[in-house]
Structures are given as structure tokens and as C-alpha cells.
Design an enzyme around this catalytic site. Structure first.
Site, PDB file in Angstrom:
ATOM      1  N   CYS A 186     -10.421  -3.194 -10.211  1.00 18.15           N
ATOM      2  CA  CYS A 186      -9.807  -2.009  -9.589  1.00 18.15           C
ATOM      3  C   CYS A 186      -8.413  -2.278  -9.033  1.00 18.15           C
ATOM      4  O   CYS A 186      -7.836  -1.419  -8.384  1.00 18.15           O
ATOM      5  CB  CYS A 186     -10.721  -1.458  -8.496  1.00 18.15           C
ATOM      6  SG  CYS A 186     -10.966  -2.607  -7.143  1.00 18.15           S
ATOM      7  N   GLU A 214     -11.317 -10.921  -4.420  1.00 22.70           N
ATOM      8  CA  GLU A 214      -9.858 -10.872  -4.302  1.00 22.70           C
ATOM      9  C   GLU A 214      -9.293 -12.089  -3.585  1.00 22.70           C
ATOM     10  O   GLU A 214      -8.108 -12.130  -3.271  1.00 22.70           O
ATOM     11  CB  GLU A 214      -9.396  -9.561  -3.648  1.00 22.70           C
ATOM     12  CG  GLU A 214     -10.220  -9.052  -2.504  1.00 22.70           C
ATOM     13  CD  GLU A 214      -9.832  -7.640  -2.053  1.00 22.70           C
ATOM     14  OE1 GLU A 214      -8.900  -7.039  -2.597  1.00 22.70           O
ATOM     15  OE2 GLU A 214     -10.478  -7.156  -1.103  1.00 22.70           O
ATOM     16  N   HIS A 235       0.816  -1.209   0.000  1.00 22.13           N
ATOM     17  CA  HIS A 235       0.000   0.000   0.000  1.00 22.13           C
ATOM     18  C   HIS A 235       0.851   1.260   0.000  1.00 22.13           C
ATOM     19  O   HIS A 235       0.379   2.332  -0.362  1.00 22.13           O
ATOM     20  CB  HIS A 235      -1.008  -0.040   1.143  1.00 22.13           C
ATOM     21  CG  HIS A 235      -2.107  -1.000   0.839  1.00 22.13           C
ATOM     22  ND1 HIS A 235      -2.044  -2.325   1.184  1.00 22.13           N
ATOM     23  CD2 HIS A 235      -3.256  -0.841   0.125  1.00 22.13           C
ATOM     24  CE1 HIS A 235      -3.126  -2.930   0.730  1.00 22.13           C
ATOM     25  NE2 HIS A 235      -3.878  -2.073   0.078  1.00 22.13           N
ATOM     26  N   ASP A 255      -4.752  -8.257  -4.409  1.00 18.10           N
ATOM     27  CA  ASP A 255      -4.850  -9.370  -3.463  1.00 18.10           C
ATOM     28  C   ASP A 255      -5.080 -10.690  -4.176  1.00 18.10           C
ATOM     29  O   ASP A 255      -4.582 -11.725  -3.729  1.00 18.10           O
ATOM     30  CB  ASP A 255      -5.983  -9.111  -2.459  1.00 18.10           C
ATOM     31  CG  ASP A 255      -5.519  -8.204  -1.334  1.00 18.10           C
ATOM     32  OD1 ASP A 255      -4.431  -8.472  -0.782  1.00 18.10           O
ATOM     33  OD2 ASP A 255      -6.215  -7.223  -1.015  1.00 18.10           O
TER      34      ASP A 255
HETATM   35  C1  PEP Z   1      -6.824  -5.126  -4.582  1.00 12.88           C
HETATM   36  O1  PEP Z   1      -6.529  -5.961  -3.724  1.00 12.88           O
HETATM   37  O2  PEP Z   1      -6.626  -5.289  -5.802  1.00 12.88           O
HETATM   38  C2  PEP Z   1      -7.436  -3.837  -4.180  1.00 12.88           C
HETATM   39  C3  PEP Z   1      -7.886  -2.990  -5.078  1.00 12.88           C
HETATM   40  O3  PEP Z   1      -7.474  -3.556  -2.857  1.00 12.88           O
HETATM   41  P1  PEP Z   1      -6.178  -3.105  -2.017  1.00 12.88           P
HETATM   42  O4  PEP Z   1      -5.059  -2.842  -2.974  1.00 12.88           O
HETATM   43  O5  PEP Z   1      -6.562  -1.882  -1.251  1.00 12.88           O
HETATM   44  O6  PEP Z   1      -5.931  -4.286  -1.134  1.00 12.88           O
HETATM   45 MG    MG Z   2      -7.347  -5.746  -1.748  1.00  6.68          MG
END
Ligand code: PEP
Ligand code: MG
Length: 580
Positions: free
Chosen positions: A504, A433, A191, A457
Site C-alpha cells: 500500500c 515498513e 504526508h 516508510d
Molecule cells: C507507508 O509507509 O508506505 C504507508 C503506506 O504508510 P504512510 O505513508 O501513512 O506512512
Molecule cells: Mg508508513
């Protein structure tokens, strides 16, 4: 000149002076002092050395008393090193002859000593470098004192070079002055990487150790396209990168013209292109680029970097700002996805051995129901202001989804009882995910209004690879055939049930994958705001049958590397200006 290879996580080129943060977050400044300040600087050094020596002696005595002389000897050795005549001579020479500040002299001298140890072949001796760093830190603590937190009080542009930055530290970087960053650790899906993209600054992670090679104030280039970091660049390299930065700026200006045009394929199929945001201010970045909505609002950033749990009003104000700015365009608010690498300071629970497999995301929300309800109340209140959708992250079982929906229904009753306005028909979706969700996707689609595929994920859980681990970069592949198959299964199930499906994860932000994703049947993509123009450009340059042919071919291939090279080739064919 020295070149380091890391993992590119946020595009762009940044050129500037380094601000170096060591493993404990100490800032190592380059500060020269004027000729007449040399004496005062020597006295500062002397006082710090004395204070550090007294502290080490106290530690030695306590440890000797409690554990015996064998352990006390560790500190006795530190004291001996600190009081070494050669070291003192070096430090004083740096200050007298080079006019270095005391901190800079300490960092230069100790790092030089540590490097000699690190180069030794004997592992035991090489590890003694850590003793040297330990003494260095102690001295710096005495010299820098309360000035440790200087990252928050910058006054000129810098490139931050750090051992590590947590997502919340990254989120708190001062965007006016931090023009890029590099970390020694960290992986592509961390992140920290995602926040870098939100800040829209070039960033490279996972370079491995290099901080001993660089000092505050050194000239550095961060190449966020290729994951390169160049220390002390020569004139030619500098000129080349200045030219590249200029070209990137002119491409951005050209793409800016697409702002008011739809993301529509050459054969007329409309793609919904939305933005992923972490902070309300990013809604402006989405609007500037003509986003069709917010496809993912990562609300957990409200919890990071603050020392109290955000109350309902704080949530509501943040959501209201985003929803109002977007008018009638959709805003997908994802409920908190805390845990794993997103740990708020307010909630340090027991250390988990496998945090990505532990109490994170919806699991954490379902364990802290009052906190979850507070957020849901705010989301529902915001739903009265615009086109709000609510989405649950990391759903791995049907029961989890049902429990989350039940709590939502309960919060709705509460609001209704108090005559607080909200949209009772608010669309409820889930992120896909975890492979278990894909296995049962036919059942999940019966119980949600929309899906959003979180490939960051999904890749991690499909291939059993930690998204934040730089050493696993070879396995963490969006183009792994297993990942593509899971995406295809999800899109197909959504199509059969006519449930909208978005993607996403970070892969949607890279033009390399756009044809593949459209070919797999996706008609909604949610991307980092800075990526909107490029992705729109790809959509407008291709037809759906072309994309389908690309996807079909990719699905028939058997390894991630070949698929990626193939996709790169295809991109070069259809949108050459974005292929390099
Ligand atoms: C993902 O896991 O692709 C997602 C969009 O959520 P995050 O990156 O916040 O875990
Ligand atoms: Mg995620």
C-alpha cells in the site's frame, strides 16, 4: 516565463492564478485599487508604517534596556530601513501610479529589495535579506490583520504556492477552489504529498525558493506529471499545456470504461485492487473507479486539524460511513499513525530531534492507551457493519505487535461484557515498513492474519533517508535493490504461510512498478483512488510469466536508476499509452 523543477507528487496539469503564502502563511494578494481609492490606500499604508515603526521602537527600547545597546541596534537598523525615504517613495509610487493595493505594494517593494541582498556574494550581507522580510512581515501584519486566514474563505479557483504546507493544512484546503499546489520544501514521501493525491489535485513539492519571483494573481502552470512549475507562461507553453490537460481528460474517460471490469491479468489471474483513503469522502472516489475494497484507511487524519481528540462516536461515524458504502468489500482500518510529520494540534509534546525515529505511530498509541482503546472500540463496533480488518502500523518488534493485540483483546472483552456487537473473528494485520519486521517476517506471519507492505516508510528506514527531505530525492528510490529484496522476502514468507499480503505504499500507485510487483508475487495492491484505472489497465495488459521475467531481471540489476529505466521501457512495451 520561468520554469522550476520540483518533485511531482500528484499527477495532472493545473493552469490558473497564483495564491501566494509566505513562510508564515501570510497570503500576499494582488489587488489593484480603483483610481478613487488611491488616497485611502495611501492612508492605510501610512497608518501601518506608523504602527510598525512604533512597535519596532518599543522593541528597540526594551532590548536596549535588558540586553544593552548592541542588541537594541538590530531594531534601530530595522527602524532606519522602514523610514528610508527611497523605500517610502517606491511604495507610494506603486500605489499612485500602478494602483497597487498597499499590501501588494509592500510585498513587491520589499521582495525587490530582498532579492538584491540575496544575490550578493557575501554570505553575511546576503543573510540581511531576512531583516527585510522581517520588516515586510511586520507591515503586512498591520495591513492584513485578521485577514491572515484567508485560505479558508476562497471564492474563486486558485493555485496555492507556499513555502510549506503541513499535512493538516493540506487536508484543510478548500477542494472547491484550490486546483493545485506547490511548496518550496517537502519530499516525495511526505504526508503532504499523500494528501495531495487524496485531494486529486496536481501538486509539486521541493522546488526550492521561488516565492520572491511570484505574486498573487500571476498566471502559473503546475505540471504534476513531471514536477514542473511554470511562472508567467508564454502563449505557446500555455497552449501546449492546455492541449495536454485535454489529452489527460480523454485518457481518463477511456480508462473509466474499465470501471466494472476486474483487475485480471491477460492470463486470467485476479488481482485485488483496493484504494488508499485518508478521508471518508474518498470512498466515493474508490467506488467510482470500481475498487475491490479499501486496503488502507489512514485514520490519523481524524486527529489532524481538529482541536480536540476525536471521541469514540466521531471515530465510529467515520468508519461506519466507509464500511457501509463498501458493502461486503473489505475495509482495512489502520490504527492511528500519528507523529513524525503528522502532528495533531491537540498534542504538541516536546520537540523531537529525529521525529521519524521517535514516538510515532504504534509507539505513540502504546504510550496513550486510553486514546488507543477509544479508537479500537470504534473499529470493533464498525466491524459489526461489514467486512472490517484492523491493521497496526510501524511494527518493529514482536512485543509491540503482541501488546497491540492484547489491548485489542481486552477491548473486545469490554464490548462483549456490555453486549455491544462486533466481529470477534476480525482479521488482524500489521504493516511491514521497518527492516526489522522483514528480518523476522517468518515469526511475524505466525501471529497475524495479513500483511501490508508500507514502502513509503520501508524505503526511508532501509536507506536511512528522510522521506520528507527534498535534498535526498536521489536516494529515496522504490527501485533500490535493497528495497526490492525486502519486498521479495516479505512476499515469499507470506506465501509460505498462506497469509495474504498487500502493498500500500505510494509505489503501488505508479504504473511503472506494477509489472515488477506482480512479478514479485503480489496479488493485492492498494493505491491512491485516482490511480485505480491506470493500474487496472496495466494488470489487464500483461501476463504473470511476463511480470515474473521483468521482476527477475530487475532483481538481478544493481542500482535503482537502471532498474527504473528498465521498468519504464517494459511499460512502454506493454502499455504504451501509460508510459509517458
Ligand atoms: C507507508 O509507509 O508506505 C504507508 C503506506 O504508510 P504512510 O505513508 O501513512 O506512512
Ligand atoms: Mg508508513
Amino acid at each position: 516565463m520561468q520554469k522550476l523543477q520540483g518533485i511531482p507528487v500528484s499527477a495532472g496539469v493545473a493552469i490558473g492564478e497564483a495564491l501566494v503564502l509566505d513562510a508564515e502563511g501570510f497570503r500576499i494578494p494582488e489587488r489593484f485599487v480603483s483610481r478613487d481609492a488611491v488616497m485611502a490606500e495611501l492612508q492605510r499604508l501610512e497608518r501601518a508604517m506608523q504602527a510598525a515603526a512604533e512597535e519596532i521602537a518599543r522593541n528597540r527600547d526594551t532590548v536596549t534596556r535588558e540586553l544593552g545597546p548592541k542588541y537594541g541596534a538590530i531594531f534601530a537598523a530595522h527602524l532606519e530601513l522602514l523610514q528610508d525615504a527611497k523605500l517610502r517613495e517606491d511604495l507610494e509610487k506603486y500605489i499612485r501610479q500602478e494602483h497597487y493595493s498597499a499590501e501588494y505594494a509592500v510585498s513587491r517593494a520589499f521582495r525587490r529589495y530582498a532579492q538584491v541582498f540575496e544575490r550578493l556574494e557575501n554570505t553575511y550581507l546576503a543573510e540581511r535579506a531576512s531583516d527585510i522580510y522581517d520588516i515586510e512581515k511586520r507591515l503586512l501584519r498591520h495591513l492584513l490583520g485578521r485577514r491572515r486566514e484567508q485560505l479558508s474563505d476562497l471564492s474563486s479557483p486558485v493555485l496555492v504556492l507556499a513555502h510549506n504546507l503541513t499535512p493538516s493544512e493540506t487536508a484543510n484546503l478548500d477542494r472547491r477552489f484550490v486546483r493545485g499546489f506547490v511548496t518550496e520544501v517537502g519530499g516525495p514521501g511526505s504526508h503532504t504529498a499523500i494528501v495531495a493525491a487524496a485531494l486529486e489535485i496536481p501538486a509539486v513539492v521541493g522546488t526550492g525558493p521561488f516565492l520572491t519571483e511570484v505574486s498573487g494573481g500571476d498566471l502559473v502552470i503546475i505540471d504534476g506529471y513531471n514536477g514542473l512549475v511554470i511562472l508567467h507562461p508564454d502563449e505557446e507553453t500555455l497552449a501546449r499545456y492546455q492541449h495536454e490537460a485535454e489529452q489527460a481528460r480523454s485518457l481518463a474517460v477511456r480508462l473509466q470504461r474499465l470501471r466494472d471490469l476486474p483487475a485480471q491479468t491477460a492470463d486470467g489471474v485476479r488481482i485485488e485492487l483496493m484504494g488508499n483513503i485518508e478521508f471518508p469522502y474518498e470512498v466515493e472516489h474508490c467506488l467510482e473507479r470500481g475498487a475491490d475494497g479499501i486496503g488502507l484507511y489512514r485514520t490519523e487524519f481524524l486527529y489532524l486539524g481538529c482541536d480536540r481528540e476525536p471521541d469514540e462516536e466521531t471515530h465510529f461515524q467515520a468508519y461506519a460511513q466507509v464500511v457501509r458504502a463498501m458493502g461486503d468489500r473489505p475495509v482495512v482500518i489502520r490504527t492511528l499513525d500519528l507523529g513524525a510529520d503528522k502532528v495533531p494540534c491537540l498534542q504538541r509534546t516536546e520537540e523531537e530531534r529525529n521525529p521519524f525515529l521517535g514516538l510515532r505511530s504504534i509507539r505513540l498509541a502504546l504510550r496513550h492507551i486510553p486514546m488507543f482503546r477509544t479508537q479500537l472500540r470504534a473499529i470493533l463496533r464498525a466491524s459489526a457493519l461489514g467486512n472490517v480488518r484492523v491493521m497496526f502500523p510501524l511494527i518493529s518488534t514482536l512485543l509491540e505487535l503482541r501488546q497491540a493485540k492484547m489491548i485489542l483483546a481486552d477491548v473486545m472483552e469490554d464490548l462483549a461484557e456490555h453486549a455491544i456487537p462486533f466481529n470477534r473473528q476480525i482479521p488482524v494485520g500489521m504493516m511491514v515498513e521497518v527492516p526489522s519486521a522483514v528480518m523476522l517476517i517468518d515469526r511475524f506471519v505466525e501471529e497475524v492474519d495479513f500483511l501490508s507492505i508500507g514502502t513509503n516508510d520501508l524505503i526511508q528506514y532501509t536507506l536511512a533517508v528522510d522521506r520528507t527531505n527534498k535534498d535526498m530525492i536521489g536516494l529515496y528510490n522504490p527501485t533500490d535493490p535493497a528495497v526490492l529484496k525486502l519486498i521479495a522476502m516479505t512476499v515469499e514468507a507470506a506465501r509460505r504461510k498462506e497469509v495474504p499480503v498487500n502493498l500500500c505504499g505510494q509505489m503501488s500507485s505508479s504504473p511503472i512498478y506494477t509489472m515488477l510487483l506482480l512479478g514479485l508475487g503480489l496479488r493485492q495492491l492498494s493505491v491512491a483512488p485516482s490511480a485505480i484505472p491506470e493500474i487496472k489497465q496495466v494488470c489487464r495488459s500483461v501476463t504473470i510469466p511476463e511480470c515474473q521475467a521483468v521482476a527477475q531481471r530487475a532483481l538481478s540489476m544493481d542500482n535503482a536508476r537502471d532498474i527504473r529505466s528498465y521498468l519504464k521501457e517494459e511499460l512502454r512495451k506493454y502499455v504504451p499509452e501509460l508510459a509517458d
